[in-house]
Design a protein around this motif. Structure first.
Motif, PDB file in Angstrom:
ATOM      1  N   GLN A  95       0.819  -1.202   0.000  1.00 16.98           N
ATOM      2  CA  GLN A  95       0.000   0.000   0.000  1.00 16.98           C
ATOM      3  C   GLN A  95       0.857   1.258   0.000  1.00 16.98           C
ATOM      4  N   GLY A  96       1.942   1.245   0.789  1.00 19.35           N
ATOM      5  CA  GLY A  96       2.823   2.407   0.850  1.00 19.35           C
ATOM      6  C   GLY A  96       3.464   2.702  -0.489  1.00 19.35           C
ATOM      7  N   SER A  97       3.928   1.644  -1.173  1.00 21.80           N
ATOM      8  CA  SER A  97       4.566   1.834  -2.472  1.00 21.80           C
ATOM      9  C   SER A  97       3.572   2.347  -3.506  1.00 21.80           C
ATOM     10  N   LEU A  98       2.333   1.850  -3.450  1.00 22.49           N
ATOM     11  CA  LEU A  98       1.315   2.316  -4.384  1.00 22.49           C
ATOM     12  C   LEU A  98       0.978   3.785  -4.121  1.00 22.49           C
ATOM     13  N   SER A  99       0.961   4.154  -2.841  1.00 23.69           N
ATOM     14  CA  SER A  99       0.714   5.558  -2.498  1.00 23.69           C
ATOM     15  C   SER A  99       1.833   6.444  -3.038  1.00 23.69           C
ATOM     16  N   ASN A 100       3.060   5.951  -2.921  1.00 24.91           N
ATOM     17  CA  ASN A 100       4.197   6.715  -3.443  1.00 24.91           C
ATOM     18  C   ASN A 100       4.162   6.785  -4.966  1.00 24.91           C
ATOM     19  N   PHE A 101       3.721   5.691  -5.587  1.00 24.48           N
ATOM     20  CA  PHE A 101       3.610   5.668  -7.045  1.00 24.48           C
ATOM     21  C   PHE A 101       2.576   6.693  -7.510  1.00 24.48           C
ATOM     22  N   ALA A 102       1.414   6.704  -6.829  1.00 24.38           N
ATOM     23  CA  ALA A 102       0.366   7.672  -7.171  1.00 24.38           C
ATOM     24  C   ALA A 102       0.856   9.096  -6.913  1.00 24.38           C
ATOM     25  N   GLY A 103       1.593   9.271  -5.807  1.00 24.57           N
ATOM     26  CA  GLY A 103       2.156  10.588  -5.510  1.00 24.57           C
ATOM     27  C   GLY A 103       3.135  11.034  -6.571  1.00 24.57           C
ATOM     28  N   GLY A 104       3.928  10.088  -7.081  1.00 27.66           N
ATOM     29  CA  GLY A 104       4.874  10.407  -8.146  1.00 27.66           C
ATOM     30  C   GLY A 104       4.164  10.860  -9.410  1.00 27.66           C
ATOM     31  N   ILE A 105       3.051  10.196  -9.736  1.00 32.20           N
ATOM     32  CA  ILE A 105       2.272  10.588 -10.918  1.00 32.20           C
ATOM     33  C   ILE A 105       1.734  12.008 -10.743  1.00 32.20           C
ATOM     34  N   LEU A 106       1.237  12.310  -9.540  1.00 30.61           N
ATOM     35  CA  LEU A 106       0.717  13.657  -9.275  1.00 30.61           C
ATOM     36  C   LEU A 106       1.809  14.709  -9.412  1.00 30.61           C
ATOM     37  N   LEU A 107       2.970  14.430  -8.837  1.00 31.50           N
ATOM     38  CA  LEU A 107       4.063  15.401  -8.890  1.00 31.50           C
ATOM     39  C   LEU A 107       4.556  15.612 -10.315  1.00 31.50           C
ATOM     40  N   LEU A 108       4.624  14.520 -11.076  1.00 27.11           N
ATOM     41  CA  LEU A 108       5.099  14.632 -12.457  1.00 27.11           C
ATOM     42  C   LEU A 108       4.062  15.266 -13.369  1.00 27.11           C
ATOM     43  N   THR A 109       2.785  15.113 -13.017  1.00 24.31           N
ATOM     44  CA  THR A 109       1.722  15.685 -13.835  1.00 24.31           C
ATOM     45  C   THR A 109       1.477  17.156 -13.501  1.00 24.31           C
ATOM     46  N   LEU A 110       1.308  17.440 -12.216  1.00 27.33           N
ATOM     47  CA  LEU A 110       1.013  18.812 -11.789  1.00 27.33           C
ATOM     48  C   LEU A 110       2.261  19.686 -11.765  1.00 27.33           C
ATOM     49  N   ARG A 111       3.414  19.081 -11.559  1.00 24.43           N
ATOM     50  CA  ARG A 111       4.711  19.761 -11.568  1.00 24.43           C
ATOM     51  C   ARG A 111       4.761  21.010 -10.666  1.00 24.43           C
ATOM     52  N   PRO A 112       4.556  20.830  -9.350  1.00 21.04           N
ATOM     53  CA  PRO A 112       4.722  21.976  -8.445  1.00 21.04           C
ATOM     54  C   PRO A 112       6.181  22.417  -8.337  1.00 21.04           C
TER      55      PRO A 112
END
Length: 262
Positions: A95-112
């Protein structure tokens, strides 16, 4: 012979599956090369390009595998159901790795932020060195590498100090009550005006802003280019001490509580 009639369809299916696998793999490699060239030429962020390529490659290979399995006569519906069940079990375990994976997608998509930006988030601050799928690597000002899980970073507030081209430097100086107000402001204004990195617009702010127990407080707010922030910050502090000494403007010592042993 009956056994030949039974075996021949199986051999044909295996032979066809091998051909599809070889041809499909070749086509996928060709498509990946073409897409990679197109993506490299695009204006996408450099940190986003490897993720997109790996995702496309994985999807194409999964589709090819399903096609080969279908040719071999395996029921795709049952196979997909098994994969879904296995994926669910693996998902619960990671679950933790999937959360990090989803977080990575958000960061790469939204690019804050992007590589090279100085940020603060999840309790850490530093320059972004790399944005991976599961974590983001920061390099702190004292050259330590910090690896922050993307899940934590995407769910926390992020301060990007490099996003805008200019920043405001805020400084407060304590001066003795006996000092002349106009003299202090004139001295601070002279320090600010003579610094080459201080911007004229927005106009510098220099005013008396507080009355402390033993000192009058003067606030200086000036705008600089983001890359000049710390240089200007320390320059103004040093110059203020030098000029205050030259102009006989007193800087009170901080009051200290002294406890005597009885």
């Amino acid at each position: 012979m009956e056994w030949i009639e039974v075996v021949m369809p199986i051999i044909k299916s295996i032979f066809l599956a091998i051909i599809v696998l070889i041809v499909g793999s070749t086509i996928i490699k060709f498509l990946i090369k073409v897409l990679e060239k197109q993506i490299q030429r695009s204006k996408l962020d450099n940190s986003l390009k490897p993720f997109i390529m790996s995702l496309i490659s994985a999807i194409l290979k999964i589709l090819l595998a399903l096609s080969v399995i279908s040719i071999l006569g395996v029921d795709i519906t049952s196979f997909v159901a098994i994969l879904a069940a296995a994926g669910f079990a693996v998902g619960l375990a990671f679950q933790g790795s999937l959360s990090n994976f989803a977080g990575g997608i958000l960061l790469l998509t939204l690019r804050p932020f992007k590589i090279g930006d100085f940020i603060e988030g999840a309790g850490y601050s530093g320059t972004v060195k790399g944005i991976q799928i599961l974590y983001t690597e920061l390099v702190t000002p004292d050259n330590k590498s910090v690896y922050i899980p993307n899940g934590d970073l995407s769910n926390a507030g992020i301060v990007n100090y490099s996003k805008n081209s200019t920043r405001r430097v805020d400084l407060t100086f304590g001066v003795g009550y006996e000092a002349d107000n106009n003299h202090v402001i004139k001295t601070l204004k002279d320090i600010v005006d003579n610094h080459p990195s201080v911007l004229d617009e927005p106009e510098p702010f220099i005013r008396l802003t507080g009355h402390g127990d033993s000192a009058v407080e003067y606030t200086v707010r000036i705008w600089v280019k983001s890359e000049d922030y710390w240089g200007v910050y320390f320059d103004i502090l040093e110059q203020a001490k030098i000029r205050f000494d030259e102009e006989n403007i007193s800087i009170p010592y901080p009051q200290m509580d002294i406890h005597l042993n009885k």
